[in-house]
Design an enzyme around this catalytic site. Structure first.
Site, PDB file in Angstrom:
ATOM      1  N   GLU A   1       0.836  -1.202   0.000  1.00 40.59           N
ATOM      2  CA  GLU A   1       0.000   0.000   0.000  1.00 40.59           C
ATOM      3  C   GLU A   1       0.876   1.259   0.000  1.00 40.59           C
ATOM      4  O   GLU A   1       1.820   1.375   0.788  1.00 40.59           O
ATOM      5  CB  GLU A   1      -0.881  -0.036   1.255  1.00 40.59           C
ATOM      6  CG  GLU A   1      -1.862   1.076   1.414  1.00 40.59           C
ATOM      7  CD  GLU A   1      -2.723   0.900   2.666  1.00 40.59           C
ATOM      8  OE1 GLU A   1      -3.710   1.638   2.814  1.00 40.59           O
ATOM      9  OE2 GLU A   1      -2.389   0.020   3.494  1.00 40.59           O
TER      10      GLU A   1
ATOM     11  N   LYS B   1      -8.947   2.368  -2.342  1.00 38.46           N
ATOM     12  CA  LYS B   1      -9.268   1.710  -1.078  1.00 38.46           C
ATOM     13  C   LYS B   1     -10.693   2.063  -0.692  1.00 38.46           C
ATOM     14  O   LYS B   1     -11.085   3.231  -0.689  1.00 38.46           O
ATOM     15  CB  LYS B   1      -8.286   2.161   0.001  1.00 38.46           C
ATOM     16  CG  LYS B   1      -8.376   1.406   1.313  1.00 38.46           C
ATOM     17  CD  LYS B   1      -7.228   1.816   2.227  1.00 38.46           C
ATOM     18  CE  LYS B   1      -7.183   1.010   3.518  1.00 38.46           C
ATOM     19  NZ  LYS B   1      -5.998   1.367   4.334  1.00 38.46           N
TER      20      LYS B   1
ATOM     21  N   CYS C   1      -5.515  -3.300   1.979  1.00 38.87           N
ATOM     22  CA  CYS C   1      -5.318  -3.401   3.423  1.00 38.87           C
ATOM     23  C   CYS C   1      -6.609  -3.557   4.217  1.00 38.87           C
ATOM     24  O   CYS C   1      -7.155  -4.635   4.322  1.00 38.87           O
ATOM     25  CB  CYS C   1      -4.507  -2.205   3.924  1.00 38.87           C
ATOM     26  SG  CYS C   1      -3.820  -2.455   5.592  1.00 38.87           S
TER      27      CYS C   1
ATOM     28  N   SER D   1      -6.826 -61.352   9.815  1.00 35.78           N
ATOM     29  CA  SER D   1      -5.851 -62.034   8.967  1.00 35.78           C
ATOM     30  C   SER D   1      -4.418 -61.786   9.403  1.00 35.78           C
ATOM     31  O   SER D   1      -3.510 -62.483   8.959  1.00 35.78           O
ATOM     32  CB  SER D   1      -6.009 -61.553   7.516  1.00 35.78           C
ATOM     33  OG  SER D   1      -5.654 -60.175   7.420  1.00 35.78           O
ATOM     34  N   GLY D   2      -4.213 -60.769  10.236  1.00 33.71           N
ATOM     35  CA  GLY D   2      -2.851 -60.364  10.558  1.00 33.71           C
ATOM     36  C   GLY D   2      -2.329 -59.314   9.601  1.00 33.71           C
ATOM     37  O   GLY D   2      -1.156 -58.958   9.627  1.00 33.71           O
ATOM     38  N   GLY D   3      -3.243 -58.785   8.752  1.00 32.89           N
ATOM     39  CA  GLY D   3      -2.886 -57.715   7.828  1.00 32.89           C
ATOM     40  C   GLY D   3      -3.349 -56.363   8.340  1.00 32.89           C
ATOM     41  O   GLY D   3      -4.029 -56.252   9.370  1.00 32.89           O
TER      42      GLY D   3
ATOM     43  N   SER E   1      -7.599 -55.550   8.461  1.00 28.72           N
ATOM     44  CA  SER E   1      -8.367 -56.203   9.524  1.00 28.72           C
ATOM     45  C   SER E   1      -7.885 -55.741  10.896  1.00 28.72           C
ATOM     46  O   SER E   1      -8.677 -55.657  11.846  1.00 28.72           O
ATOM     47  CB  SER E   1      -8.268 -57.725   9.409  1.00 28.72           C
ATOM     48  OG  SER E   1      -6.949 -58.183   9.607  1.00 28.72           O
TER      49      SER E   1
ATOM     50  N   ASN F   1     -10.818 -66.640  -5.136  1.00 27.63           N
ATOM     51  CA  ASN F   1     -12.076 -66.069  -4.660  1.00 27.63           C
ATOM     52  C   ASN F   1     -12.926 -67.054  -3.865  1.00 27.63           C
ATOM     53  O   ASN F   1     -13.731 -66.645  -3.019  1.00 27.63           O
ATOM     54  CB  ASN F   1     -12.887 -65.517  -5.841  1.00 27.63           C
ATOM     55  CG  ASN F   1     -12.299 -64.223  -6.378  1.00 27.63           C
ATOM     56  OD1 ASN F   1     -11.415 -63.637  -5.745  1.00 27.63           O
ATOM     57  ND2 ASN F   1     -12.782 -63.785  -7.523  1.00 27.63           N
TER      58      ASN F   1
ATOM     59  N   THR G   1     -13.056 -59.290  -3.592  1.00 25.31           N
ATOM     60  CA  THR G   1     -13.856 -60.385  -4.134  1.00 25.31           C
ATOM     61  C   THR G   1     -15.330 -60.053  -3.973  1.00 25.31           C
ATOM     62  O   THR G   1     -15.812 -59.858  -2.854  1.00 25.31           O
ATOM     63  CB  THR G   1     -13.540 -61.701  -3.411  1.00 25.31           C
ATOM     64  OG1 THR G   1     -12.152 -62.003  -3.599  1.00 25.31           O
ATOM     65  CG2 THR G   1     -14.391 -62.834  -3.950  1.00 25.31           C
ATOM     66  N   TYR G   2     -16.030 -59.978  -5.100  1.00 27.53           N
ATOM     67  CA  TYR G   2     -17.452 -59.646  -5.056  1.00 27.53           C
ATOM     68  C   TYR G   2     -18.193 -60.661  -4.173  1.00 27.53           C
ATOM     69  O   TYR G   2     -18.092 -61.869  -4.357  1.00 27.53           O
ATOM     70  CB  TYR G   2     -18.030 -59.666  -6.471  1.00 27.53           C
ATOM     71  CG  TYR G   2     -19.369 -58.971  -6.573  1.00 27.53           C
ATOM     72  CD1 TYR G   2     -19.441 -57.619  -6.868  1.00 27.53           C
ATOM     73  CD2 TYR G   2     -20.555 -59.669  -6.372  1.00 27.53           C
ATOM     74  CE1 TYR G   2     -20.661 -56.975  -6.965  1.00 27.53           C
ATOM     75  CE2 TYR G   2     -21.776 -59.037  -6.466  1.00 27.53           C
ATOM     76  CZ  TYR G   2     -21.827 -57.685  -6.763  1.00 27.53           C
ATOM     77  OH  TYR G   2     -23.033 -57.049  -6.851  1.00 27.53           O
TER      78      TYR G   2
END
Length: 641
Positions: A46, A115, A175, A357-359, A362, A441, A477-478
């Protein structure tokens, strides 16, 4: 300007009070530097051509005449430069003095922005010298450095529109305008401005920089715009005030760059105009209104190839700041747990069933379920955790699953499904040796059947474990792991799953649990549906579908902003420079589009699950995508990269 990126800058020159010639030289030096750095929009502080702190010298005819003359020289100096520049100076019109920004480019003055809101309190006392600026533009005479006279618009309602890039629409405020209850920037954005600049002279007091920064960030978020703020600094009079030159550049609530306090020079950043337009298009409450009373001023800029300096986060779902990541992880876990808590309350279910599963997935689902049961004041023993070893189960994942169950105090059940799956193979005429999709699957569907039937036995709900990355790729998996009674991880991407589990490992008090969680984090991601090799996991998901960090990156920019493949590719190459080469990025991007479009039918019938972030794939509100949508357009562009 390719892909909507433009470089903008805020500049604070060192000034001398009431010395326009010196100030013009400093401004010109920064203007040339900005042009050399491919800056397209540049804002100065300014009244920087005279200095802000001139006081009653603003009433001296000599100062006003010299400021106007030096302005003409500065405009002439910009000839041949693409930069759209905003420079503050005092401007007399019809016997009244205004605090304005002169807007010029390529040797021509384009407009004058006064301004609007003039502070009258003792700290500044601008009303002693300056009049309130007009909103609707009027034409004023301007005599350039060569003595030629032409007329330019003067008013707050000016929109400067780039002819080559219509997404670049720039407007300005000065400003105090930003601090007002109704800043001019509000109407500028509603009239179509995507970039708002602010020439400011905000004095520095303790803590004010934090407030100023949040004000600029917040305004850019509310207006879904880029905001470029330049403030007065070194050289201003210190009679009563000190100015720190605090310059800020923000985009839709994100601070892209800021200067150090008490510094001079340029601060630059790239704005993503396409990202801003995507946000405006997506948010239904933001609507561009007819620009009533606005004058649209065209300007021209050459398109240039811009090497991005902007940081592109390779993990857009995961905060890079450690403290923010900790806070976010705890918040997400609470959202997941509260969603499950409500579902359990509504169904009067006092039991839950989780396949372990240990993954990673999960594990997270179980941790969330435990948190929900704690909120309901239900015993952990009411959570039935089921391991279902089969042909691909390894000792490592099995032992981690057992440790997890033991440490959390849930009910442990083991159902070895090998015999059931072999019987199924026999029933459908599969030889049990061909390691095809049926082989894989059949195990996933058998596991889901076991969980569903146990839930019926105990009057509980099956808690889904699949994450959003798997759903985006159709890696489910469907009617197998695809199905549950409530999917707590459905909107959590794989990269974030990892950090949530890590957060739990860092914050849990039991050493054995923490150790197990860390080993789970170190285990390769796998559905474990193929026999192990020498006791180790043989089926690694990321070898088959690609790195999840890449797919999560693609998913974020495709679903959150609707970017085209070429832009997603460019961003990924920048974000993962040094990690993946361009060919690898392209390869998995093609895979992403192919799988994403072909697998929508799986997402169209997802179970309920809590939304935790801005990207989700629920068919009920977040991704209304036809199951038979053709992805040829996107696939072709990705293949041509």
């Amino acid at each position: 300007m390719r892909d909507g990126f433009i470089r903008v800058a805020a500049a604070t020159p060192k000034v001398r009070v009431a010395d326009p010639a010196y100030n013009r030289e400093e401004i010109g030096r920064l203007l040339r530097e900005a042009a050399g750095r491919q800056v397209k929009v540049l804002v100065f502080p300014e009244l920087c051509l005279t200095a802000y702190t001139c006081g009653d010298l603003f009433l001296q005819d000599s100062l006003l005449r010299e400021a106007r003359r030096q302005m003409g020289l500065l405009v002439a100096e910009s000839a041949g430069m693409d930069v759209l520049a905003f420079v503050g100076l005092p401007w007399e019109r019809d016997g009244q003095l205004y605090n304005v920004m002169a807007v010029f480019q390529n040797g021509r003055l384009l407009g004058i922005i006064p301004k609007r809101h003039i502070p009258g309190y003792s700290e500044f006392y601008e009303t002693r010298h300056f009049h309130r600026g007009n909103e609707e533009p009027v034409e004023v005479n301007y005599i350039d450095a060569q003595g030629r006279c032409y007329r330019v618009p003067m008013g707050t309602r000016l929109l400067f529109i780039c002819e080559e890039n219509p997404d670049l629409v720039v407007a300005g405020e000065i400003c105090e305008d930003l601090w007002n209850v109704l800043p001019p920037g509000n109407s500028h954005a509603m009239a179509g401005a995507t970039v708002i600049v602010n020439a400011s002279a905000s004095d520095e007091t303790t803590g004010k920089s934090d407030y100023r920064r949040e004000l600029v960030r917040g305004q850019s978020a509310r207006l879904l715009c880029g905001y470029v703020y330049a403030s007065a600094g070194e050289g201003e009079s210190s009679t009563d005030l000190v100015f720190a030159g605090h310059n800020l550049i923000a985009e839709n609530g994100t601070l892209l760059a800021q200067s150090a306090l008490f510094d001079t020079g340029l601060v630059t950043a790239e704005l993503d105009l396409e990202r801003l337009h995507s946000e405006r298009r997506r948010i239904g409450t933001f609507g561009i209104r007819p620009a009533a009373g606005y004058v649209k001023v065209p300007f021209s800029q050459h398109a240039q190839e811009l090497a991005l300096e902007r940081r592109i986060d390779p993990s857009p779902f995961v905060p890079s700041d450690a403290s923010e990541r900790t806070r976010r992880c705890d918040e997400i876990l609470s959202i997941q747990a509260m969603g499950l808590k409500k579902r359990l309350e509504h169904t009067h279910a006092r039991r839950a069933v989780v396949g372990i599963s240990g993954g990673l997935d999960s594990t997270l689902a179980l941790l969330v379920t435990v948190r929900a049961f704690d909120l309901l004041k239900l015993p952990h023993e009411n959570i039935v955790t089921v391991t279902m070893p089969c042909f691909g189960t390894t000792d490592r994942t099995y032992e981690n699953a057992c440790t997890l169950i033991r440490c959390l105090g849930t009910e442990f059940r083991e159902v070895d499904i090998k015999a059931a799956v072999r019987q199924h193979f026999n029933d459908i005429g599969h030889d049990g040796q061909t390691l095809d999709v049926t082989y894989e699957n059949s195990q996933a569907r058998e596991r889901t059947q076991v969980l569903m039937d146990i839930a019926n036995q105990c009057g509980g709900l099956v808690i889904g474990t699949g994450d959003m990355s798997e759903l985006a790729l159709g890696w489910a998996t469907y009617n197998g792991d695809h199905m549950s009674m409530y999917g707590v991880n459905a909107s959590v991407p794989k990269t974030l799953v990892r950090h949530l589990v890590c957060h739990c490992a860092d914050t849990c008090k039991e050493e054995e649990l923490s150790k197990a969680l860390r080993d789970i984090l170190d285990t390769p991601v796998s559905p474990e549906l193929l026999p192990p090799s020498d006791g180790e996991i043989s089926q690694k998901t990321e070898d088959l579908v690609g790195p999840y960090e890449l797919h999560d990156f693609y998913m974020y920019y495709v679903l959150r902003f609707g970017f085209r493949p070429a832009k997603v590719f460019r961003l990924a190459c920048v974000a993962f420079r040094g990690t993946y080469d361009a060919e690898t990025v392209k390869k998995w991007l093609i895979v992403f589009y192919r799988r994403f479009f072909s697998q929508q039918f799986k997402r169209s019938c997802l179970p309920d699950g809590p939304k935790v972030g801005s990207v989700a794939v629920s068919p009920r509100g977040d991704l209304r995508l036809p199951s038979d949508a053709c992805g040829r357009l996107w696939q072709a562009e990705a293949e041509e990269l």
